[in-house]
Write a protein that holds these residues in place. Structure first.
Motif, PDB file in Angstrom:
ATOM      1  N   SER A   1       0.838  -1.201   0.000  1.00  0.00           N
ATOM      2  CA  SER A   1       0.000   0.000   0.000  1.00  0.00           C
ATOM      3  C   SER A   1       0.870   1.247   0.000  1.00  0.00           C
ATOM      4  O   SER A   1       0.580   2.234  -0.674  1.00  0.00           O
ATOM      5  CB  SER A   1      -0.909  -0.007   1.219  1.00  0.00           C
ATOM      6  OG  SER A   1      -0.136  -0.011   2.398  1.00  0.00           O
TER       7      SER A   1
ATOM      8  N   PHE B   1       2.764  -9.518   2.325  1.00  0.00           N
ATOM      9  CA  PHE B   1       1.624  -8.620   2.476  1.00  0.00           C
ATOM     10  C   PHE B   1       0.948  -8.284   1.148  1.00  0.00           C
ATOM     11  O   PHE B   1       0.175  -7.353   1.050  1.00  0.00           O
ATOM     12  CB  PHE B   1       2.074  -7.314   3.148  1.00  0.00           C
ATOM     13  CG  PHE B   1       2.536  -7.542   4.550  1.00  0.00           C
ATOM     14  CD1 PHE B   1       1.599  -7.689   5.576  1.00  0.00           C
ATOM     15  CD2 PHE B   1       3.886  -7.627   4.869  1.00  0.00           C
ATOM     16  CE1 PHE B   1       2.012  -7.907   6.876  1.00  0.00           C
ATOM     17  CE2 PHE B   1       4.290  -7.837   6.166  1.00  0.00           C
ATOM     18  CZ  PHE B   1       3.354  -7.985   7.171  1.00  0.00           C
TER      19      PHE B   1
ATOM     20  N   CYS C   1      -1.412  -8.743  -1.913  1.00  0.00           N
ATOM     21  CA  CYS C   1      -2.602  -9.438  -2.393  1.00  0.00           C
ATOM     22  C   CYS C   1      -2.734  -9.150  -3.888  1.00  0.00           C
ATOM     23  O   CYS C   1      -2.208  -8.155  -4.382  1.00  0.00           O
ATOM     24  CB  CYS C   1      -3.838  -8.991  -1.633  1.00  0.00           C
ATOM     25  SG  CYS C   1      -4.186  -7.244  -1.740  1.00  0.00           S
TER      26      CYS C   1
ATOM     27  N   ALA D   1      -3.494  -5.600  -5.264  1.00  0.00           N
ATOM     28  CA  ALA D   1      -2.410  -4.646  -5.046  1.00  0.00           C
ATOM     29  C   ALA D   1      -1.301  -4.880  -6.064  1.00  0.00           C
ATOM     30  O   ALA D   1      -0.733  -3.938  -6.632  1.00  0.00           O
ATOM     31  CB  ALA D   1      -1.871  -4.792  -3.629  1.00  0.00           C
TER      32      ALA D   1
ATOM     33  N   HIS E   1      -7.657  -1.052   0.043  1.00  0.00           N
ATOM     34  CA  HIS E   1      -7.798  -2.508   0.104  1.00  0.00           C
ATOM     35  C   HIS E   1      -6.485  -3.149   0.527  1.00  0.00           C
ATOM     36  O   HIS E   1      -6.449  -4.051   1.374  1.00  0.00           O
ATOM     37  CB  HIS E   1      -8.232  -3.019  -1.269  1.00  0.00           C
ATOM     38  CG  HIS E   1      -8.357  -4.500  -1.342  1.00  0.00           C
ATOM     39  ND1 HIS E   1      -7.342  -5.307  -1.782  1.00  0.00           N
ATOM     40  CD2 HIS E   1      -9.367  -5.330  -0.988  1.00  0.00           C
ATOM     41  CE1 HIS E   1      -7.716  -6.570  -1.710  1.00  0.00           C
ATOM     42  NE2 HIS E   1      -8.947  -6.612  -1.241  1.00  0.00           N
ATOM     43  N   ALA E   2      -5.395  -2.652  -0.062  1.00  0.00           N
ATOM     44  CA  ALA E   2      -4.083  -3.210   0.264  1.00  0.00           C
ATOM     45  C   ALA E   2      -3.764  -3.003   1.744  1.00  0.00           C
ATOM     46  O   ALA E   2      -3.272  -3.903   2.418  1.00  0.00           O
ATOM     47  CB  ALA E   2      -3.015  -2.562  -0.603  1.00  0.00           C
ATOM     48  N   ILE E   3      -4.081  -1.811   2.234  1.00  0.00           N
ATOM     49  CA  ILE E   3      -3.803  -1.538   3.646  1.00  0.00           C
ATOM     50  C   ILE E   3      -4.592  -2.500   4.533  1.00  0.00           C
ATOM     51  O   ILE E   3      -4.057  -3.073   5.488  1.00  0.00           O
ATOM     52  CB  ILE E   3      -4.178  -0.072   3.988  1.00  0.00           C
ATOM     53  CG1 ILE E   3      -3.223   0.891   3.280  1.00  0.00           C
ATOM     54  CG2 ILE E   3      -4.114   0.151   5.484  1.00  0.00           C
ATOM     55  CD1 ILE E   3      -3.586   2.345   3.475  1.00  0.00           C
TER      56      ILE E   3
ATOM     57  N   TYR F   1      -5.707  -5.442   3.791  1.00  0.00           N
ATOM     58  CA  TYR F   1      -5.152  -6.780   3.656  1.00  0.00           C
ATOM     59  C   TYR F   1      -3.864  -6.926   4.462  1.00  0.00           C
ATOM     60  O   TYR F   1      -3.655  -7.905   5.173  1.00  0.00           O
ATOM     61  CB  TYR F   1      -4.905  -7.068   2.177  1.00  0.00           C
ATOM     62  CG  TYR F   1      -4.290  -8.403   1.909  1.00  0.00           C
ATOM     63  CD1 TYR F   1      -5.071  -9.542   1.854  1.00  0.00           C
ATOM     64  CD2 TYR F   1      -2.911  -8.529   1.712  1.00  0.00           C
ATOM     65  CE1 TYR F   1      -4.508 -10.781   1.612  1.00  0.00           C
ATOM     66  CE2 TYR F   1      -2.340  -9.768   1.467  1.00  0.00           C
ATOM     67  CZ  TYR F   1      -3.141 -10.895   1.414  1.00  0.00           C
ATOM     68  OH  TYR F   1      -2.581 -12.115   1.186  1.00  0.00           O
ATOM     69  N   GLU F   2      -3.014  -5.918   4.337  1.00  0.00           N
ATOM     70  CA  GLU F   2      -1.733  -5.980   5.040  1.00  0.00           C
ATOM     71  C   GLU F   2      -1.941  -6.109   6.542  1.00  0.00           C
ATOM     72  O   GLU F   2      -1.230  -6.862   7.226  1.00  0.00           O
ATOM     73  CB  GLU F   2      -0.921  -4.716   4.739  1.00  0.00           C
ATOM     74  CG  GLU F   2      -0.389  -4.692   3.313  1.00  0.00           C
ATOM     75  CD  GLU F   2      -0.144  -3.281   2.806  1.00  0.00           C
ATOM     76  OE1 GLU F   2      -0.152  -2.334   3.610  1.00  0.00           O
ATOM     77  OE2 GLU F   2       0.051  -3.131   1.575  1.00  0.00           O
TER      78      GLU F   2
ATOM     79  N   VAL G   1      -2.966  -9.532   7.496  1.00  0.00           N
ATOM     80  CA  VAL G   1      -1.810 -10.426   7.492  1.00  0.00           C
ATOM     81  C   VAL G   1      -0.970 -10.212   8.753  1.00  0.00           C
ATOM     82  O   VAL G   1      -0.533 -11.163   9.400  1.00  0.00           O
ATOM     83  CB  VAL G   1      -0.949 -10.187   6.236  1.00  0.00           C
ATOM     84  CG1 VAL G   1       0.328 -11.001   6.302  1.00  0.00           C
ATOM     85  CG2 VAL G   1      -1.730 -10.534   4.993  1.00  0.00           C
ATOM     86  N   LEU G   2      -0.822  -8.961   9.083  1.00  0.00           N
ATOM     87  CA  LEU G   2      -0.065  -8.621  10.289  1.00  0.00           C
ATOM     88  C   LEU G   2      -0.692  -9.282  11.507  1.00  0.00           C
ATOM     89  O   LEU G   2      -0.007  -9.901  12.333  1.00  0.00           O
ATOM     90  CB  LEU G   2      -0.117  -7.098  10.446  1.00  0.00           C
ATOM     91  CG  LEU G   2       0.888  -6.443  11.338  1.00  0.00           C
ATOM     92  CD1 LEU G   2       2.252  -6.504  10.675  1.00  0.00           C
ATOM     93  CD2 LEU G   2       0.507  -4.986  11.576  1.00  0.00           C
TER      94      LEU G   2
ATOM     95  N   ASP H   1      -0.183 -12.988  11.583  1.00  0.00           N
ATOM     96  CA  ASP H   1       1.170 -13.322  12.036  1.00  0.00           C
ATOM     97  C   ASP H   1       1.276 -13.231  13.547  1.00  0.00           C
ATOM     98  O   ASP H   1       1.892 -14.068  14.198  1.00  0.00           O
ATOM     99  CB  ASP H   1       2.189 -12.363  11.409  1.00  0.00           C
ATOM    100  CG  ASP H   1       2.425 -12.708   9.955  1.00  0.00           C
ATOM    101  OD1 ASP H   1       1.870 -13.729   9.511  1.00  0.00           O
ATOM    102  OD2 ASP H   1       3.150 -11.961   9.281  1.00  0.00           O
TER     103      ASP H   1
END
Lengths: 1233, 287
Positions: free
Chosen positions: A1031, A1075, A1077, A1080, B159-161, B163-164, B167-168, B171
């Motif tokens: 991101s 991270f 997806c 992205a 969306h990426a944020i 998702y990240e 994932v974080l 973990d």
């Protein structure tokens, strides 16, 4: 009746004979002839004796002011002759009942107006303003029914049954219940001036007139209430104890108002100084708040000791034989006598007794407090067995009662011993907070719904339900909040969405589960099991009496559970569910709810509960026994809750404020209603319960069910027979009988308490108890089949007794208020008893295997501890269920995988058009379903493998080897049976369903973005995931793009280092992938292409000296190299490289002057060389570029570029270099072309 | 990162009528140097969205659309390379990406026989090179890359944020040995509502000031700032639904939240701005 009592007093008849005479219609041979003769003449009066006696005692005690709530007696026969009763006298409410609810003490100005009616039997149900809050309050049942409160609120019920004073009215024939003259409908109270504009919980003023003293029901049914107004007292005293010589007549309403005014003014005088003794203010009577000191009682001052003893004996015998409707009500009354504070000063004439009157009933039975206490202690001595079962707090208060000590040190000693022997039970209070019913995929997922829509509707409904519940939780205690107003429309809107029957059943399941979850714990039921107030008081210390009194006043009213006979109510969270049902007002919902409740009741009622324990009572079985008891308690409490709601819903359509007004109407209603089958065949269940000796389980819930019946129900033949059975049972529960075949003491006590309570419910005709006797024989209970049953086992403990019958705690409150009032002793203890049992119910009975083996297994369990059986059944149940799950996860899952690969093959061979999915499914199923047969073998194997270990782990180590192996074998057998029955019936359908789901999954996945579903590489092994987040990178690249695209401030720009760093980071991120997806990555790919286009067109504003705002060519080329390698090696999604040749990106070149084509050419060559794009692909793109509209010179240059690119040979590398070397600048390139 | 209502209001006050551009963000960062950039951006984005929701309707009247289109045509008629659309959006105080959509839609209506479908428009916004008119393509592209609150690029970043952070969180759960079911697994089992993670064995989160801990059955990750508006929407659509099915749980607003919103702890919805450090797990063997 008086004649009987008098002959007793004159010792013409022995007490034993009299009791026999009362209890049994036939003469016993033990009876003395003279006695028999004396009694037989009175035969027609037999059944009226007990009501007479009860009323007599109430009446006699009317001059005593106990500080507790008045005790109602419920009896049809009143001693009052009613000759003077005006014919047009409206039928009153229920006199006796109306006193079931103690008037609330209140010193507020509003109270006096109500006091008279309260004193006369007007009942205030919800005590205190706390329960006045808007809408339906927490507790009572009928707030939702308009007008019903009236019938609770006062008035009296005229009784036309015989009375001693008027023999002409005596009747021996059984009363005709449908005779409206004799049994007028309840609830048609003459309205006071306040009218009945709206249903109100407040008492409507009932006419106060001295006429009321005519009606003996009023004065004699009740002991005077606590807060009696002094001047009104003489009204009650006007009459002689027997009710003769009353001034007849009826006062006008005007007079009544006058009286009210007087009383009000007296109250106003009192209220400013509530703590000063009333005697100072000139009032002859103490009030509870006015004078807390009690007259000392002295055994030496008792008058007519013998007479009191005799009456006490008769009274106790009636109690012991269960001839009184409510054991605890009588105890409460006796304790009121014990704690009487002082006697009302009677008229002198009353006190001047002629010596001849002493042995008759011409003189008052209780001439002083001493008499009352003496009588009470006498009765208590007879009732010691019951007393000893009361909770520790009550025992302590009794044992410490100085009057009791003074009058009977022996009883005091026994009570003290009982107190010391009593086991204190302290358990943690459960927080009453709401817990939601958890979502269980097995029952709640899509497969359980008919359509997607139904599934999603139910999803929303669940959320709305809890939203409503939470709002209720937050707000129902706010003043002015109203359930219907606040939530009604939302609930109805939600119910409106439930269209499919299947959705209704889902919702009902949720509703019922939530009901059980929230209301089973007493915290959820609201109110403590044992009254708390007295303990709070004693904790505070008695020295601060003023504070204490204020506190007491505050606490006493709202904390009272409604006297010894509270009406059926829905305390705490139950109120939510009641109001929900009312607000939903959905026929379908109610029907589904009834079905579901009935089913659950049947299931729980039939649950295999503890088996008779072998007699060895060692510690080990004690441990088991706790579990059995707990399980019993959970089942019993659940049943009671469910039955109460079943009763509520089942009788809801018929509930009304009052019975039908005319007999014709009533007859037609009866004719109609007798056609309607009962919601649940409770009679059959009761009969079964009695036969199987499980009354202790069945009767308590049945009582809850019946307590919500409407007025007609007890008149219906079906329910009449149920009541008859219950009455029969009630009479048979003689506490003093013990031994083989008798019910356990506490079991009996529980049943007596709940039945006694039921007989006081307003909708149960008051006379039912006394009149049904004759019909008892008609309903012979079938011969008891089983020798042992729950009834013989000590399943009820004190804890459960008090949980089921919180009103027993009123005894303690009464005693405690005596303590706080008289001596204010401090100390004591605080104790709350709440069941801790909210565990899930135990294993259900398994399907019984047939034949000899089953018999053997039964026999095997017979002599083993019940825990063994439960263990085996539990293991079998679980293993069986696990076996099914295991088959699903292994065999079925394998078949599904096969199906998937078969399908994939099909798709590959036939391409996209593989035909109708339904057809495909058929083909697959026909191939795969036969494999389902393996399920049985595998299942059997699974059970064989798993069950023995589980049994071994759960049984005691010391279990004998033979017992153990038998238990294991039985468990294996039961588990296998369970699993295989299910599997053989369902495995094919299961496979079909799963394969179907797989097919649609595969076909769906066939659809969009096939390219995205490639094999994806993960991070390198040692990756620590420290790469910049995708991101962040997209955001950074976006900034560059926006800078390039403008508009931008003059000082804005990008440094070449930053660009290089950015691409470096992009590489790291693409390699880490932790991270990343797919969306992205796709955007990163797209942005990188855009970036490349900007590099090619030299459109990136670079920071630096103003002259040099452009990126150096070499740098640009380096960056393009990095990008190329990222595209080649690191991106795992397709990179939209054709965008490089989109008109828009190529158009960027048009803006640069001078135009530079070499980087584009370089890029195109590299793309081809790295295999990122094919030559033909590029050629197509270039071709399509021609179609766009360009400035003339740009078109020319573009055409040149094409030719240049197309002219290059297949091995371009040497040329490329040559080209670069030969062409120092763009101009030469173009010149050469 | 957990702001009081007052602190939040102070920031929100500064965001009134600020266009969603690169430059605005830079100024905001200078104005509140102590706040994290991500938090500021999240708040800015949410405030701007609220603003757009309020004013959305007035930009979609046919008169407004017509006037925007005419102004666009006039603008590009004079100079196709100027930032016509972007400036128009800023001038009428509307999001550039949304303005681009309005004009693009209007343009396509004029040039195509059939009215354009939503998917066609979305696809053109994602990739402006598909827009048949080169000038308009450039104008749209410029709007999109300059809009930091709306548009496909911003959507992708958000969306990426999200998702990240999932994932974080995953973990962290793995690291702490907490077994869980994730959204996909839950969906496969047919759950109708799926938090990011359901813990297979619940944990207790201890709070420094509370005597009792809070039971946690599920965890939802929110890579945004929890303001009143979004929190209430989430409560209604997600958190209470989770509670209704799975009991109490934890919401992590990674970019912080308004302190006052954390008022349902007792009820069973806890807010945190990071993974809780003080947790207690069920012991399998009691010594």
């Amino acid at each position: 009746m008086a004649a009987v009592l008098e002959s007793l007093l004159r010792e013409e008849v022995s007490v034993a004979a009299a009791v026999r005479w009362i209890a049994h219609s036939t003469q016993s041979s033990e009876d003395d002839f003279g006695e028999a003769a004396a009694l037989s003449s009175l035969r027609p009066l037999r059944k009226e004796f007990v009501p007479f006696l009860l009323n007599f005692l109430r009446e006699q005690s009317s001059r005593v002011l106990p500080q507790g709530p008045p005790t109602p007696a419920k009896a049809p026969g009143s001693s009052a002759a009613l000759p003077g009763r005006p014919g047009g006298q409206p039928r009153g409410g229920r006199g006796a009942r109306s006193q079931l609810f103690p008037p609330t003490e209140s010193s507020s100005a509003a109270a006096p107006a109500e006091a008279p009616s309260a004193r006369r039997g007007g009942r205030r149900r919800g005590p205190g303003p706390a329960r006045e809050r808007g809408g339906r309050g927490p507790g009572s049942l009928e707030e939702g029914f308009s007008g019903e409160s009236l019938c609770w609120a006062g008035g009296r019920r005229p009784r036309a049954l015989g009375s001693p004073g008027s023999p002409s009215l005596m009747r021996s024939d059984p009363p005709n219940l449908s005779n409206l003259e004799e049994f007028p409908p309840v609830g048609s109270v003459p309205l006071g001036p306040a009218g009945r504009t709206k249903p109100s919980r407040r008492i409507n003023p009932t006419p106060v007139s001295e006429e009321r003293s005519l009606s003996k029901p009023k004065t004699c049914f009740t002991s005077p209430p606590i807060n009696c107004v002094p001047s009104s007292q003489p009204l009650a005293l006007n009459c002689s104890p027997w009710g003769h010589g009353l001034p007849p007549g009826c006062r006008s309403l005007q007079e009544e108002r006058e009286m009210l005014r007087k009383e009000r003014s007296k109250h106003l005088q009192q209220s400013p100084a509530p703590s000063c003794p009333t005697s100072e203010s000139g009032s002859p009577l103490p009030s509870r708040t006015g004078n807390l000191t009690a007259e000392p009682a002295n055994p030496a001052k008792v008058s007519f000791r013998q007479r009191l003893e005799l009456v006490a004996l008769v009274y106790s015998s009636c109690i012991a034989e269960n001839l009184v409707p409510n054991l605890f009500l009588e105890l409460f009354f006796v304790l009121q006598l014990l704690t009487a504070r002082r006697m009302v000063a009677a008229k002198d004439s009353d006190l001047e007794l002629s010596p001849g009157a002493l042995d008759s009933l011409e003189s008052p039975l209780f001439q002083s407090v001493h008499d009352c206490v003496f009588f009470a202690v006498q009765v208590l001595e007879h009732q010691f067995q019951v007393l000893s079962c009361l909770d520790k707090g009550t025992l302590k208060l009794l044992a410490e009662n100085e009057r009791l000590l003074c009058f009977s040190p022996a009883l005091q000693g026994r009570l003290r011993a009982a107190y010391e022997g009593s086991v204190a039970k302290v358990s943690l209070a459960m927080p009453p907070s709401v817990q939601a019913v958890s979502f269980q995929p097995e029952t709640d997922n899509r497969a359980n719904f008919s359509s997607d829509r139904a599934f999603h509707t139910f999803k929303k409904q669940r959320d709305v339900f809890y939203e409503v519940l939470r709002e209720w939780e937050d707000r129902h205690e706010e003043p002015g909040w109203d359930f219907e107003k606040g939530l009604g429309s939302r609930i109805r809107a939600m119910m409106g969405q439930l269209s499919a029957a299947c959705s209704h059943s889902h919702f009902v399941r949720l509703f019922q589960k939530q009901l059980l979850q929230m209301c089973q714990s007493p915290g959820g039921a609201g109110g403590t099991v044992l009254g708390e107030a007295p303990d709070v008081l004693s904790m505070l210390g008695a020295d601060k009496l003023g504070r204490l009194r204020r506190l007491q006043e505050r606490l006493a009213a709202p904390q009272s559970s409604g006297g010894p006979c509270p009406p059926p109510s829905f305390p705490g969270c139950q109120g939510f569910f009641r109001d929900f049902i009312l607000s939903a007002s959905s026929f379908q919902f109610n029907q589904h709810l009834m079905d579901s409740l009935s089913l659950k009741i049947r299931e729980l009622n039939g649950l295999l509960l503890p088996q008779p324990e072998p007699s060895d009572e060692d510690g080990e079985s004690d441990v088991d026994w706790q579990g059995e008891r707990r399980q019993f308690a959970v089942v019993l409490l659940s049943l009671r809750l469910l039955a109460k709601f079943l009763g509520f819903v089942a009788f809801l359509p018929y509930r009304g404020s009052e019975p039908p007004p005319t007999r014709e109407l009533q007859d037609s209603i009866l004719a109609l209603r007798s056609q309607v089958p009962p919601a649940l065949d409770v009679r059959a269940l009761l009969q079964q319960g009695l036969r199987a000796r499980r009354a202790v389980l069945t009767v308590p819930w049945l009582v809850e069910f019946l307590s919500l019946a409407d007025h007609i129900v007890p008149m219906l033949d079906y329910y009449r027979s149920v009541f008859s059975l219950l009455l029969h049972l009630h009479r048979s529960l003689v506490l003093s009988k013990a031994g083989e075949g008798e019910m356990c003491f506490l079991n009996k006590l529980l049943l007596l308490a709940v039945l006694g309570w039921l007989f006081q419910i307003p909708t149960v005709p008051e006379d039912l108890f006394f009149l049904e006797e004759g019909q008892l024989d008609a309903f012979e209970v079938d011969a008891i089949v089983s020798e042992h049953g729950l009834d013989d086992m000590p399943v009820v403990d004190q804890h459960l007794l008090y949980t089921c019958c919180p009103y027993i705690g009123e005894l303690r409150k009464l005693l405690a208020s005596w303590v706080s009032g008289s001596s204010g002793r401090s100390g004591g203890f605080v104790r709350k008893i709440t069941p801790t049992t909210t565990t899930v119910l135990g294993a259900r009975p398994p399907r019984t295997t047939q034949g000899l083996q089953a018999q053997l297994a039964q026999a095997f369990f017979h002599n083993q501890p019940p825990s063994l059986r439960r263990t085996v059944e539990f293991v079998a149940e679980r293993i069986g269920s696990n076996c099914v799950k295991h088959i699903k996860a292994t065999l079925v899952a394998d078949l599904v995988r096969q199906a998937e690969s078969l399908l994939q093959e099909q798709l590959v061979t036939q391409g996209q058009e593989c035909g109708d999915p339904a057809q495909l499914l058929e083909i697959l199923c026909s191939q795969l379903c036969p494999h389902g047969a393996q399920a049985l073998t595998q299942g059997r194997e699974f059970c064989q493998r798993k069950s023995p270990g589980a049994v071994r782990a759960l049984l005691p180590e010391e279990t004998p080897a033979a017992v153990l192996s038998s238990a294991e074998n039985i468990a294996v057998g039961l588990a296998t049976e369970k699993a295989c029955t299910w599997l053989s019936a369902n495995v094919t359908a299961l496979i079909r369903r799963e394969v179907k789901a797989a097919v649609s999954r595969v076909l769906r996945a066939q659809g969009p973005e096939p390219a995205a579903r490639g094999e994806r590489r993960g991070c390198p092994r040692a990756c620590e995931h420290h790469a910049p987040l995708p991101s962040h990178l997209i955001s950074e690249i976006k900034d560059v793009l926006s800078l390039a695209s403008g508009p931008r401030d003059p000082e804005e720009g990008v440094s070449p280092e930053h660009l290089e760093q950015l691409l470096g980071q992009l590489g790291q991120t693409l390699r880490c992938r932790q991270f990343l997806c797919p969306p992205a990555e796709q955007y990163l790919a797209k942005c990188s292409v855009e970036l490349a286009s900007l590099l090619v067109a030299d459109q990136i504003p670079v920071l630096g000296p103003p002259a040099q705002h452009r990126l150096e060519r070499g740098q640009a080329r380096r960056l393009l190299h990095v990008l190329l390698s990222l595209w080649k090696d690191d991106f795992q999604v397709p990179v939209p490289l054709q965008l490089l040749l989109s008109p828009r990106n190529v158009g960027l070149l048009a803006d640069t002057r001078p135009r530079e084509w070499d980087l584009l050419l370089f890029l195109l060559r590299e793309l081809v060389e790295k295999g990122l794009m094919g030559r033909t692909e590029i050629e197509t793109c270039l071709d399509s570029l021609r179609e766009a509209q360009w400035p003339g010179d740009f078109s020319e240059e573009l055409a040149t570029l094409f030719n240049l690119f197309l002219a290059e040979p297949q091995m371009p590398e040497p040329q490329l270099r040559a080209c670069e070397l030969v062409r120092p600048n763009r101009g030469t390139v173009l010149a050469q072309s | 990162m957990i702001l009081t209502k007052a602190q939040y209001d102070e920031i929100a006050q500064c965001l009134v009528s600020v266009p969603p551009t690169r430059q605005s963000l830079r100024k905001l960062k200078q104005r509140f140097p102590s706040q994290s950039q991500a938090t500021l951006l999240s708040i800015f984005s949410q405030e701007y969205q609220k603003h757009i929701k309020r004013t959305h309707a007035k930009h979609h009247t046919s008169e407004a659309i017509e006037s925007y289109y005419q102004r666009y045509l006039n603008g590009v008629g004079k100079n196709g390379a100027a930032s016509v659309l972007l400036e128009l959006a800023n001038e009428v105080d509307y999001a550039p990406s949304l303005m681009a959509r309005i004009v693009l839609e209007r343009f396509l209506q004029e040039h195509e026989e059939t009215p354009p479908s939503k998917s066609v428009i979305n696809s053109m916004l994602r990739d402006p090179s598909q827009i048949p008119d080169g000038v308009l393509a450039n104008q749209v592209y410029q709007c999109i890359v300059n809009d930091c609150c709306y548009g496909p690029l911003v959507d992708c970043i958000k969306h990426a944020i999200g998702y990240e952070h999932e994932v974080l969180l995953r973990d962290l759960l793995l690291e702490k040995n907490l077994s869980f079911l994730d959204e996909d697994q839950l969906r496969a089992k047919g759950y109708d509502k799926t938090p990011d993670f359901i813990l297979q064995v619940p944990i207790v989160m201890l709070c420094p000031l509370a005597v009792e801990g809070h039971i946690i059955h599920w965890i939802e990750s929110k890579a945004s700032f929890g303001d009143e508006c979004s929190h209430h929407a989430y409560l209604h659509d997600q958190f209470w639904s989770y509670w209704n099915r799975f009991g109490p749980g934890l919401v992590i607003y990674w970019y912080g939240f308004i302190q006052e919103l954390d008022c349902n702890r007792e009820r069973g919805i806890l807010l945190k701005a990071c993974f809780p450090t003080d947790i207690v797990t069920l012991c399998h063997s009691i010594a």
